[in-house]
Design an enzyme around this catalytic site. Sequence first.
Site, PDB file in Angstrom:
ATOM      1  N   ASN A  15       9.303   8.589   2.741  1.00 19.18           N
ATOM      2  CA  ASN A  15       8.379   7.883   1.845  1.00 19.18           C
ATOM      3  C   ASN A  15       7.241   8.841   1.524  1.00 19.18           C
ATOM      4  O   ASN A  15       6.378   9.083   2.362  1.00 19.18           O
ATOM      5  CB  ASN A  15       7.866   6.624   2.568  1.00 19.18           C
ATOM      6  CG  ASN A  15       6.765   5.925   1.805  1.00 19.18           C
ATOM      7  OD1 ASN A  15       6.523   6.220   0.626  1.00 19.18           O
ATOM      8  ND2 ASN A  15       6.083   5.001   2.465  1.00 19.18           N
ATOM      9  N   LYS A  69       4.852   8.464  -0.493  1.00 26.30           N
ATOM     10  CA  LYS A  69       3.580   7.795  -0.843  1.00 26.30           C
ATOM     11  C   LYS A  69       2.985   8.468  -2.086  1.00 26.30           C
ATOM     12  O   LYS A  69       3.733   8.958  -2.923  1.00 26.30           O
ATOM     13  CB  LYS A  69       2.637   7.802   0.362  1.00 26.30           C
ATOM     14  CG  LYS A  69       3.326   7.267   1.621  1.00 26.30           C
ATOM     15  CD  LYS A  69       2.405   7.013   2.770  1.00 26.30           C
ATOM     16  CE  LYS A  69       3.205   6.461   3.933  1.00 26.30           C
ATOM     17  NZ  LYS A  69       2.375   6.135   5.088  1.00 26.30           N
ATOM     18  N   HIS A  94       5.850  -2.448   1.898  1.00 23.71           N
ATOM     19  CA  HIS A  94       5.222  -1.491   2.815  1.00 23.71           C
ATOM     20  C   HIS A  94       3.838  -2.021   3.214  1.00 23.71           C
ATOM     21  O   HIS A  94       3.156  -2.651   2.400  1.00 23.71           O
ATOM     22  CB  HIS A  94       5.105  -0.119   2.144  1.00 23.71           C
ATOM     23  CG  HIS A  94       4.685   0.949   3.109  1.00 23.71           C
ATOM     24  ND1 HIS A  94       3.375   1.118   3.480  1.00 23.71           N
ATOM     25  CD2 HIS A  94       5.397   1.871   3.801  1.00 23.71           C
ATOM     26  CE1 HIS A  94       3.302   2.108   4.360  1.00 23.71           C
ATOM     27  NE2 HIS A  94       4.518   2.581   4.579  1.00 23.71           N
ATOM     28  N   GLU A  97       1.064  -0.663   3.452  1.00 29.76           N
ATOM     29  CA  GLU A  97      -0.050  -0.227   2.578  1.00 29.76           C
ATOM     30  C   GLU A  97      -0.109  -1.084   1.323  1.00 29.76           C
ATOM     31  O   GLU A  97      -1.191  -1.397   0.822  1.00 29.76           O
ATOM     32  CB  GLU A  97       0.130   1.265   2.238  1.00 29.76           C
ATOM     33  CG  GLU A  97      -0.199   2.142   3.448  1.00 29.76           C
ATOM     34  CD  GLU A  97       0.528   3.468   3.492  1.00 29.76           C
ATOM     35  OE1 GLU A  97       1.095   3.892   2.463  1.00 29.76           O
ATOM     36  OE2 GLU A  97       0.523   4.087   4.573  1.00 29.76           O
ATOM     37  N   GLU A 132       7.750  -0.993  11.012  1.00 30.35           N
ATOM     38  CA  GLU A 132       6.681  -0.001  11.027  1.00 30.35           C
ATOM     39  C   GLU A 132       5.405  -0.610  11.594  1.00 30.35           C
ATOM     40  O   GLU A 132       4.643  -1.264  10.853  1.00 30.35           O
ATOM     41  CB  GLU A 132       6.409   0.503   9.608  1.00 30.35           C
ATOM     42  CG  GLU A 132       7.613   1.146   8.951  1.00 30.35           C
ATOM     43  CD  GLU A 132       7.195   2.107   7.846  1.00 30.35           C
ATOM     44  OE1 GLU A 132       7.579   3.271   7.914  1.00 30.35           O
ATOM     45  OE2 GLU A 132       6.465   1.682   6.937  1.00 30.35           O
ATOM     46  N   GLY A 168       0.812   7.021  10.055  1.00 31.60           N
ATOM     47  CA  GLY A 168      -0.141   8.065   9.672  1.00 31.60           C
ATOM     48  C   GLY A 168      -1.195   8.358  10.724  1.00 31.60           C
ATOM     49  O   GLY A 168      -2.173   9.037  10.454  1.00 31.60           O
ATOM     50  N   SER A 179       4.837   7.745  12.274  1.00 32.81           N
ATOM     51  CA  SER A 179       4.695   9.055  12.929  1.00 32.81           C
ATOM     52  C   SER A 179       6.009   9.590  13.510  1.00 32.81           C
ATOM     53  O   SER A 179       6.026  10.207  14.580  1.00 32.81           O
ATOM     54  CB  SER A 179       3.593   9.011  13.989  1.00 32.81           C
ATOM     55  OG  SER A 179       2.353   8.631  13.392  1.00 32.81           O
TER      56      SER A 179
HETATM   57  P1  PGA Z   1       4.064   8.196   8.752  1.00 29.63           P
HETATM   58  O1  PGA Z   1       4.314   7.036   7.673  1.00 29.63           O
HETATM   59  O2  PGA Z   1       5.393   8.786   9.111  1.00 29.63           O
HETATM   60  O3  PGA Z   1       3.164   9.184   8.042  1.00 29.63           O
HETATM   61  O4  PGA Z   1       3.403   7.570   9.923  1.00 29.63           O
HETATM   62  C1  PGA Z   1       5.403   6.167   7.795  1.00 29.63           C
HETATM   63  C2  PGA Z   1       5.428   5.177   6.653  1.00 29.63           C
HETATM   64  O5  PGA Z   1       4.367   4.668   6.257  1.00 29.63           O
HETATM   65  O6  PGA Z   1       6.511   4.870   6.108  1.00 29.63           O
END
Ligand code: PGA
Length: 253
Positions: free
Chosen positions: A9, A11, A95, A97, A167, A173, A213
Amino acid sequence: MRKTIIAGNWKMNHLGQDVTITVTSLVQRISPDVKPEIIIAPVFPYLPQAVELAKDSPVHIAAQNMHWEDHGAYTGEVSPAMLTDIGVTHVIIGHSERRAYFNETDETVNKKVKSALSHGLTPILCCGETLEQREAGVMQSWIEGQIEQALSGISAADAEKVIIAYEPIWAIGTGKTATAAQAQEVCALIRRKLASLYTEATAQAVSILYGGSVKGSNVAELTASADIDGGLVGGASLKADDFMAIINGAVVK
Ligand code: PGA
């Protein structure tokens, strides 16, 4: 048998040149008989470019969001018909976010999952709890509720086509990966929920990914767990070297 899947992803990252460099590098380095299914989700403007670069390769291209309607007066939105028209095959839905910053609700997530399926797009349905929810002991009911509402009105045959990504919001992140045991516990919980909503056979057919992560150094332990069928990767999917380490490190059961 359900598939092992490694999805990136991106983003809101990468300009056109970075998309070309990264997808080209991945396409050159991923062998045609690679075991995990590989998916990358660039931003909307570069989807046609990514589809073209990944043509005839094992890399599938996903969108990061979509509207549920085919067309209409929805300024700024992109429809599933438009995504399939340009060769996109998968779409990330719900997601955290989008839920946190763009008012995505379980109701809109459900509409989007239904719409994606009706257009032949594979939804990557995201769920996950906050640290506060985990510490308050409501994680289980929260996750079960997200799954139940996202899949409301969806048949077993269609549910089997959905990829679910667990997640935990506190791990996205932050560099704080859930332990393999923590991730396995929730992925198993999701599978039990699927079995109760549908049947054990349906639950066993759905790929459940862990996200938060994921990196080359932890992917093997995570994917060796019985109910973790791959990863949804943010930060470590942006560079081809890092993403290749995850692809090569994933355990295909
Ligand atoms: P990350 O993000 O691997 O940077 O923690 C995962 C995601 O939001 O899909």
